[in-house]
Scaffold this motif. Sequence first.
Motif, PDB file in Angstrom:
ATOM      1  N   GLN A  48       0.977  -1.029   0.271  1.00 13.35           N
ATOM      2  CA  GLN A  48       0.335  -0.094   0.067  1.00 13.35           C
ATOM      3  C   GLN A  48       1.094   1.463   0.007  1.00 13.35           C
ATOM      4  O   GLN A  48      -0.045   1.716  -0.618  1.00 13.35           O
ATOM      5  CB  GLN A  48      -1.044   0.107   1.160  1.00 13.35           C
ATOM      6  N   ILE A  49       1.569   1.454   0.934  1.00 13.40           N
ATOM      7  CA  ILE A  49       2.371   2.745   1.017  1.00 13.40           C
ATOM      8  C   ILE A  49       3.898   2.226  -0.275  1.00 13.40           C
ATOM      9  O   ILE A  49       3.372   3.574  -0.964  1.00 13.40           O
ATOM     10  CB  ILE A  49       3.586   2.436   1.828  1.00 13.40           C
ATOM     11  N   LEU A  50       3.835   1.265  -0.920  1.00 11.46           N
ATOM     12  CA  LEU A  50       4.566   1.475  -2.273  1.00 11.46           C
ATOM     13  C   LEU A  50       4.002   1.828  -3.548  1.00 11.46           C
ATOM     14  O   LEU A  50       4.552   2.174  -4.446  1.00 11.46           O
ATOM     15  CB  LEU A  50       5.648   0.344  -2.499  1.00 11.46           C
ATOM     16  N   PHE A  51       2.880   1.518  -3.619  1.00 15.47           N
ATOM     17  CA  PHE A  51       1.329   1.974  -4.228  1.00 15.47           C
ATOM     18  C   PHE A  51       1.224   3.330  -4.303  1.00 15.47           C
ATOM     19  O   PHE A  51       0.287   3.833  -5.192  1.00 15.47           O
ATOM     20  CB  PHE A  51       0.960   0.634  -5.133  1.00 15.47           C
ATOM     21  N   THR A  52       1.715   4.497  -3.068  1.00 13.04           N
ATOM     22  CA  THR A  52       0.771   5.516  -3.347  1.00 13.04           C
ATOM     23  C   THR A  52       1.804   6.096  -3.065  1.00 13.04           C
ATOM     24  O   THR A  52       2.453   6.965  -3.845  1.00 13.04           O
ATOM     25  CB  THR A  52      -0.001   5.271  -2.051  1.00 13.04           C
ATOM     26  N   GLN A  53       2.841   5.696  -2.003  1.00 15.71           N
ATOM     27  CA  GLN A  53       3.724   7.333  -1.071  1.00 15.71           C
ATOM     28  C   GLN A  53       4.711   6.773  -2.307  1.00 15.71           C
ATOM     29  O   GLN A  53       5.500   8.308  -2.403  1.00 15.71           O
ATOM     30  CB  GLN A  53       4.221   7.308  -0.294  1.00 15.71           C
ATOM     31  N   GLY A  54       5.251   5.279  -3.101  1.00 13.05           N
ATOM     32  CA  GLY A  54       6.516   5.232  -3.406  1.00 13.05           C
ATOM     33  C   GLY A  54       5.711   5.000  -5.063  1.00 13.05           C
ATOM     34  O   GLY A  54       6.923   4.900  -5.631  1.00 13.05           O
ATOM     35  N   LEU A  55       4.811   5.710  -5.555  1.00 13.77           N
ATOM     36  CA  LEU A  55       4.467   5.420  -6.795  1.00 13.77           C
ATOM     37  C   LEU A  55       5.543   5.982  -7.844  1.00 13.77           C
ATOM     38  O   LEU A  55       5.267   5.302  -8.409  1.00 13.77           O
ATOM     39  CB  LEU A  55       3.287   6.031  -6.983  1.00 13.77           C
ATOM     40  N   LYS A  56       5.460   7.181  -7.172  1.00 13.78           N
ATOM     41  CA  LYS A  56       6.641   7.852  -8.237  1.00 13.78           C
ATOM     42  C   LYS A  56       8.389   7.348  -8.509  1.00 13.78           C
ATOM     43  O   LYS A  56       9.227   6.964  -9.071  1.00 13.78           O
ATOM     44  CB  LYS A  56       6.589   8.914  -8.196  1.00 13.78           C
ATOM     45  N   SER A  57       8.650   6.267  -7.173  1.00 15.27           N
ATOM     46  CA  SER A  57       9.585   5.902  -7.654  1.00 15.27           C
ATOM     47  C   SER A  57       9.733   4.372  -8.295  1.00 15.27           C
ATOM     48  O   SER A  57      11.093   3.916  -8.063  1.00 15.27           O
ATOM     49  CB  SER A  57      10.405   5.565  -5.786  1.00 15.27           C
ATOM     50  N   LEU A  58       8.588   3.882  -8.684  1.00 14.32           N
ATOM     51  CA  LEU A  58       8.649   2.151  -9.153  1.00 14.32           C
ATOM     52  C   LEU A  58       8.818   2.433 -10.283  1.00 14.32           C
ATOM     53  O   LEU A  58       9.731   1.427 -10.560  1.00 14.32           O
ATOM     54  CB  LEU A  58       7.066   1.785  -8.714  1.00 14.32           C
ATOM     55  N   PRO A  59       8.791   3.425 -11.109  1.00 16.49           N
ATOM     56  CA  PRO A  59       8.929   3.371 -12.696  1.00 16.49           C
ATOM     57  C   PRO A  59      10.968   3.973 -12.469  1.00 16.49           C
ATOM     58  O   PRO A  59      12.040   2.783 -13.221  1.00 16.49           O
ATOM     59  CB  PRO A  59       8.856   4.626 -13.413  1.00 16.49           C
ATOM     60  N   LEU A  60      10.866   4.456 -11.312  1.00 18.68           N
ATOM     61  CA  LEU A  60      12.609   4.616 -11.783  1.00 18.68           C
ATOM     62  C   LEU A  60      13.463   3.310 -11.091  1.00 18.68           C
ATOM     63  O   LEU A  60      14.413   2.904 -11.767  1.00 18.68           O
ATOM     64  CB  LEU A  60      12.928   5.233 -10.283  1.00 18.68           C
ATOM     65  N   ALA A  61      12.473   2.520  -9.448  1.00 22.49           N
ATOM     66  CA  ALA A  61      13.405   1.101  -9.278  1.00 22.49           C
ATOM     67  C   ALA A  61      13.665   0.135 -10.707  1.00 22.49           C
ATOM     68  O   ALA A  61      13.922  -0.453 -11.175  1.00 22.49           O
ATOM     69  CB  ALA A  61      12.456   0.453  -8.620  1.00 22.49           C
ATOM     70  N   ALA A  62      12.282   0.231 -11.755  1.00 19.95           N
ATOM     71  CA  ALA A  62      12.367  -1.182 -12.828  1.00 19.95           C
ATOM     72  C   ALA A  62      13.535  -0.098 -13.595  1.00 19.95           C
ATOM     73  O   ALA A  62      14.332  -1.613 -14.176  1.00 19.95           O
ATOM     74  CB  ALA A  62      10.826  -0.473 -13.071  1.00 19.95           C
ATOM     75  N   VAL A  63      13.526   0.917 -14.197  1.00 18.39           N
ATOM     76  CA  VAL A  63      14.691   0.977 -14.350  1.00 18.39           C
ATOM     77  C   VAL A  63      15.989   1.270 -14.557  1.00 18.39           C
ATOM     78  O   VAL A  63      17.009   0.189 -15.467  1.00 18.39           O
ATOM     79  CB  VAL A  63      14.664   2.687 -15.311  1.00 18.39           C
ATOM     80  N   VAL A  64      16.709   1.581 -13.027  1.00 20.27           N
ATOM     81  CA  VAL A  64      17.449   1.238 -12.094  1.00 20.27           C
ATOM     82  C   VAL A  64      18.322  -0.213 -11.848  1.00 20.27           C
ATOM     83  O   VAL A  64      18.740  -0.773 -12.714  1.00 20.27           O
ATOM     84  CB  VAL A  64      17.698   1.857 -10.868  1.00 20.27           C
ATOM     85  N   VAL A  65      16.877  -0.911 -11.972  1.00 20.85           N
ATOM     86  CA  VAL A  65      17.149  -2.723 -11.558  1.00 20.85           C
ATOM     87  C   VAL A  65      17.389  -3.256 -13.212  1.00 20.85           C
ATOM     88  O   VAL A  65      19.002  -4.266 -13.323  1.00 20.85           O
ATOM     89  CB  VAL A  65      15.944  -3.590 -10.798  1.00 20.85           C
ATOM     90  N   THR A  66      16.794  -3.215 -13.601  1.00 20.84           N
ATOM     91  CA  THR A  66      16.683  -3.389 -15.624  1.00 20.84           C
ATOM     92  C   THR A  66      18.122  -3.222 -15.643  1.00 20.84           C
ATOM     93  O   THR A  66      18.883  -4.316 -16.374  1.00 20.84           O
ATOM     94  CB  THR A  66      15.682  -3.175 -16.629  1.00 20.84           C
TER      95      THR A  66
END
Length: 361
Positions: free
Chosen positions: A101-119
């Motif tokens: 819930q926190i990741l998909f609300t407060q961290g919503l903007k960070s998820l795309p960056l996380a996906a790019v960074v990890v890949t």
Amino acid sequence: MTQFFRTWWTRIATPYMLITAILCLLASIAGALLKQLPVLNLFGALIIALLIGMLCQWPMRKFYMNASVDRSKGVSGAAGLIANKLLRLGIILLGFKLNLQILFTQGLKSLPLAAVVVTLTIVGTYALARAMHVAPRLAMLTAGGTGICGAAAVMAISGSMNSTDSEEVSDEEQQSRADDEVMAVATVAVMGTVFALIDIALLPLLPLTTAQRGIVAGASLHEIAHAVAAGDALGAVDIATIMKLSRVLMLIIAALVIAVWWSKRSNNGQGATGPKKLPIPWFMLGFIAASVLGTVVPVFHAWAPQLVDAGYIFLGMAMAALGLNVNFKAMLSHGRNAVIASFIASVCLLAFSIAAAWLFF
């Protein structure tokens, strides 16, 4: 079913398993306590448990294992079983740390960056390591640990790769796997600690806001402990933690993709005609289930911190067991280029994270 339980009881109910389990448990608890100290908190409990296991190898071999071939085989087998099975249990329980819930609300903007960074980090580090003649398994474990979340990612990805291989492997292959795991864990531990200190010293000198510094710490550092320590020093621990947990969430996808890739790579050209094993690391489904339960079920949400602590204890035992079995000569002779590849990748990751935080946050 009766035969199944009898077989496992025979493997577990031995004096060697009791001795090894107690030693690994003590190492794990010691790691959990020592990580609270100012300097050691940069390493985290898992790395400390691994180091304790490695230090215990000498007295165990000198005073106990070398006295009997049966003892030596018994302890090595017990340590291998603990490292294999408790790894999976620990990873599953670690899922309770991810509040979706926190990741998909407060961290919503960070998820795309996380996906790019990890890949980019996994693909880039693996390609660089292979170009430097690092063995494929070690290259991928180093890449995963650098790109996602350090030791926990190394162990999870190793488990997903092992899940696609035959259950029957030689003692030499088991030792090689353990050496690769320890080398990858040691590499990302050193790199994470070095770059945590670099972040703390460098980021205040750059024209970044406090929030942007937290994003950089979470996006560029290896272990959760590194991101939390650096984020706290930079005054942005909450943002750094959310950014880091966004990368941890990518472990689910990465483990599944790597399992499929490793299965295809291992079977390529072998001409296997029989039924193929489904390349799914099933313990990662437990990780997903734990994340969901910890987010939506009140009872599990309330107990999440305790369950995560238990997960770290089991992971610490797995790391200590790895330390007991590690082959130091093989690790040192094959690991130098993996360290160099991880260092270069970490420099690039830090530069990319600074640019992304400055442009998008």
